[in-house]
Design a protein around this motif. Sequence first.
Motif, PDB file in Angstrom:
ATOM      1  N   HIS A 161       0.882  -1.185   0.000  1.00  0.00           N
ATOM      2  CA  HIS A 161       0.000   0.000   0.000  1.00  0.00           C
ATOM      3  C   HIS A 161       0.914   1.228   0.000  1.00  0.00           C
ATOM      4  O   HIS A 161       1.840   1.297   0.812  1.00  0.00           O
ATOM      5  CB  HIS A 161      -0.915  -0.010   1.229  1.00  0.00           C
ATOM      6  N   ALA A 210       0.529   4.385   0.956  1.00  0.00           N
ATOM      7  CA  ALA A 210       0.440   5.488   1.928  1.00  0.00           C
ATOM      8  C   ALA A 210      -0.252   5.030   3.208  1.00  0.00           C
ATOM      9  O   ALA A 210      -1.427   5.286   3.416  1.00  0.00           O
ATOM     10  CB  ALA A 210      -0.316   6.657   1.307  1.00  0.00           C
ATOM     11  N   VAL A 211       0.502   4.384   4.061  1.00  0.00           N
ATOM     12  CA  VAL A 211      -0.053   3.833   5.300  1.00  0.00           C
ATOM     13  C   VAL A 211       0.398   4.710   6.465  1.00  0.00           C
ATOM     14  O   VAL A 211       1.563   5.084   6.532  1.00  0.00           O
ATOM     15  CB  VAL A 211       0.508   2.403   5.502  1.00  0.00           C
ATOM     16  N   PHE A 212      -0.511   5.025   7.382  1.00  0.00           N
ATOM     17  CA  PHE A 212      -0.011   5.764   8.543  1.00  0.00           C
ATOM     18  C   PHE A 212       0.384   4.804   9.665  1.00  0.00           C
ATOM     19  O   PHE A 212      -0.026   3.639   9.672  1.00  0.00           O
ATOM     20  CB  PHE A 212      -0.924   6.909   8.986  1.00  0.00           C
ATOM     21  N   PRO A 258     -13.405   5.837   7.223  1.00  0.00           N
ATOM     22  CA  PRO A 258     -14.024   5.714   5.892  1.00  0.00           C
ATOM     23  C   PRO A 258     -13.030   5.355   4.781  1.00  0.00           C
ATOM     24  O   PRO A 258     -13.442   4.945   3.701  1.00  0.00           O
ATOM     25  CB  PRO A 258     -14.606   7.102   5.637  1.00  0.00           C
ATOM     26  N   PHE A 259     -11.731   5.548   5.014  1.00  0.00           N
ATOM     27  CA  PHE A 259     -10.701   5.251   3.998  1.00  0.00           C
ATOM     28  C   PHE A 259      -9.634   4.393   4.677  1.00  0.00           C
ATOM     29  O   PHE A 259      -8.524   4.847   4.954  1.00  0.00           O
ATOM     30  CB  PHE A 259     -10.095   6.553   3.458  1.00  0.00           C
ATOM     31  N   VAL A 260      -9.992   3.152   4.951  1.00  0.00           N
ATOM     32  CA  VAL A 260      -9.215   2.365   5.929  1.00  0.00           C
ATOM     33  C   VAL A 260      -7.951   1.731   5.359  1.00  0.00           C
ATOM     34  O   VAL A 260      -7.099   1.266   6.103  1.00  0.00           O
ATOM     35  CB  VAL A 260     -10.128   1.317   6.604  1.00  0.00           C
ATOM     36  N   GLY A 261      -7.810   1.726   4.020  1.00  0.00           N
ATOM     37  CA  GLY A 261      -6.601   1.139   3.423  1.00  0.00           C
ATOM     38  C   GLY A 261      -6.406  -0.287   3.895  1.00  0.00           C
ATOM     39  O   GLY A 261      -7.322  -1.119   3.833  1.00  0.00           O
ATOM     40  N   GLY A 314      -6.091  -1.275   6.936  1.00  0.00           N
ATOM     41  CA  GLY A 314      -6.668  -1.562   8.251  1.00  0.00           C
ATOM     42  C   GLY A 314      -5.924  -1.064   9.477  1.00  0.00           C
ATOM     43  O   GLY A 314      -6.194  -1.535  10.592  1.00  0.00           O
ATOM     44  N   ASP A 372     -13.019   0.619   2.393  1.00  0.00           N
ATOM     45  CA  ASP A 372     -12.090   0.979   1.327  1.00  0.00           C
ATOM     46  C   ASP A 372     -12.646   0.448   0.009  1.00  0.00           C
ATOM     47  O   ASP A 372     -13.271  -0.613  -0.040  1.00  0.00           O
ATOM     48  CB  ASP A 372     -10.682   0.416   1.568  1.00  0.00           C
ATOM     49  N   LEU A 373     -12.369   1.246  -1.019  1.00  0.00           N
ATOM     50  CA  LEU A 373     -12.859   0.928  -2.365  1.00  0.00           C
ATOM     51  C   LEU A 373     -12.114  -0.257  -2.966  1.00  0.00           C
ATOM     52  O   LEU A 373     -12.629  -0.949  -3.836  1.00  0.00           O
ATOM     53  CB  LEU A 373     -12.577   2.175  -3.215  1.00  0.00           C
ATOM     54  N   ASP A 421     -16.268  -1.114   0.093  1.00  0.00           N
ATOM     55  CA  ASP A 421     -17.344  -0.325  -0.523  1.00  0.00           C
ATOM     56  C   ASP A 421     -16.874   1.121  -0.617  1.00  0.00           C
ATOM     57  O   ASP A 421     -15.921   1.534   0.066  1.00  0.00           O
ATOM     58  CB  ASP A 421     -18.631  -0.416   0.315  1.00  0.00           C
ATOM     59  N   SER A 436      -7.348   8.800   6.942  1.00  0.00           N
ATOM     60  CA  SER A 436      -6.443   9.485   6.042  1.00  0.00           C
ATOM     61  C   SER A 436      -6.932   9.213   4.619  1.00  0.00           C
ATOM     62  O   SER A 436      -6.689   8.130   4.091  1.00  0.00           O
ATOM     63  CB  SER A 436      -5.032   8.920   6.255  1.00  0.00           C
ATOM     64  N   TYR A 494      -3.720   4.431  -5.775  1.00  0.00           N
ATOM     65  CA  TYR A 494      -4.454   3.307  -5.159  1.00  0.00           C
ATOM     66  C   TYR A 494      -5.246   2.523  -6.201  1.00  0.00           C
ATOM     67  O   TYR A 494      -5.283   1.310  -6.196  1.00  0.00           O
ATOM     68  CB  TYR A 494      -5.432   3.811  -4.100  1.00  0.00           C
ATOM     69  N   ARG A 546     -14.325   6.706  -8.793  1.00  0.00           N
ATOM     70  CA  ARG A 546     -14.792   7.054  -7.441  1.00  0.00           C
ATOM     71  C   ARG A 546     -13.638   7.116  -6.425  1.00  0.00           C
ATOM     72  O   ARG A 546     -13.841   7.434  -5.268  1.00  0.00           O
ATOM     73  CB  ARG A 546     -15.850   6.040  -6.960  1.00  0.00           C
ATOM     74  N   ASP A 547     -12.449   6.752  -6.869  1.00  0.00           N
ATOM     75  CA  ASP A 547     -11.281   6.848  -5.988  1.00  0.00           C
ATOM     76  C   ASP A 547     -10.933   8.328  -5.847  1.00  0.00           C
ATOM     77  O   ASP A 547     -10.625   9.005  -6.851  1.00  0.00           O
ATOM     78  CB  ASP A 547     -10.108   6.054  -6.604  1.00  0.00           C
TER      79      ASP A 547
END
Length: 302
Positions: free
Chosen positions: A63, A65-67, A89-92, A94, A111-112, A142, A162, A194, A199-200
């Motif tokens: 991934h 861009a992970v925090f 809402p944008f969990v990447g 996890g 995450d999409l 989703d 993030s 990503y 919709r991304d």
Amino acid sequence: MKKVNEPALHYEAKNYIEISYKKTCDCPDSYLSCISPKEWVKGQVAIWEFYYEKRDIRDKDIHPAVFPIALPKKCIELLTHKGELVLDPFVGIGTTLIAAKDTGRNAVGFDLNPKYIEFAKKRLEEVPEIFENKTKQIAICDDALNIPKYLKENTVSLIVTSPPYATLLLRERKNKSLRCDLRKNKYYKKIQQYSFNPRDLGTMPPKEFAKALAEIFKGILPILRPKRHCIINLNDLWENNKRYATHCYVIEEMEKVGYELRNIIIWDKRNLVNLVGIYGYPSNYITLSTTFEYLLDFWRPK
Ligand SMILES: C[S@@+](CC[C@H](N)C(=O)[O-])C[C@H]1O[C@@H](n2cnc3c(N)ncnc32)[C@H](O)[C@@H]1O
């Protein structure tokens, strides 16, 4: 069946998930979190620093861009009680869900990208359950726009997330902040976006991105409990020698849809960057955007 006094939502087909959201600790109801006075004082300092731990994933092929786990963990401990419900809402892959499991909070992340959600689920399995009151952490693939289908109103106690930083990753990586001899690493000239799903949010230029982000958060507002916080981690964008103040556009759009800005926290990343390159010298002064990021802290005012 929709009750007569229920607000008109444009998301009709509900598919609410089964998840607890009430605090399980003995703290007084008026307290915002279970935090000690000493930790609260530390949280008042508006500049935060984090370190990565072994479990953190820093492989950009997994991934881009992970925090660090420490980031959502600090927000969760400062702003929620044990047993409450956290939303990303944008969990990447996890990270927020792991921080929630570590701290005994329930959590849901969206995450999409199905690849990221699968990875998040595997990561979660490796985190031991250490609390007597069992909690759930759920990763759902989703569009974040559909979150109101899954969660009931007034159930979430904290949003920490993030999102993509507009089109920051939608270009060949030039590694300009690295020293010359380090620039041509394995990511050099790669596009690490990503996905190319329209919709991304990472495919949208800054102002369009801010509007799309606020549209998502508009739907989430009734789900967030009043006076509870929503922390958005972001950075600005530089393109063709022009700065796009994405964080300002986001504040403006979030306020239009009913959120109120409470705090701006700076994530000081100087401990994570080293061997930086020089650019712009001696005629064009530009600060290194790799040295800090914004944590915009909003709340639902009523
Ligand atoms: C900065 S990353 C989040 C990384 C996450 N904090 C972590 O540590 O793994 C942003 C994520 O937003 C996702 N995304 C973009 N647009 C989305 C949308 N409309 N709905 C849900 N997720 C979306 C991307 O797939 C990407 O994984």
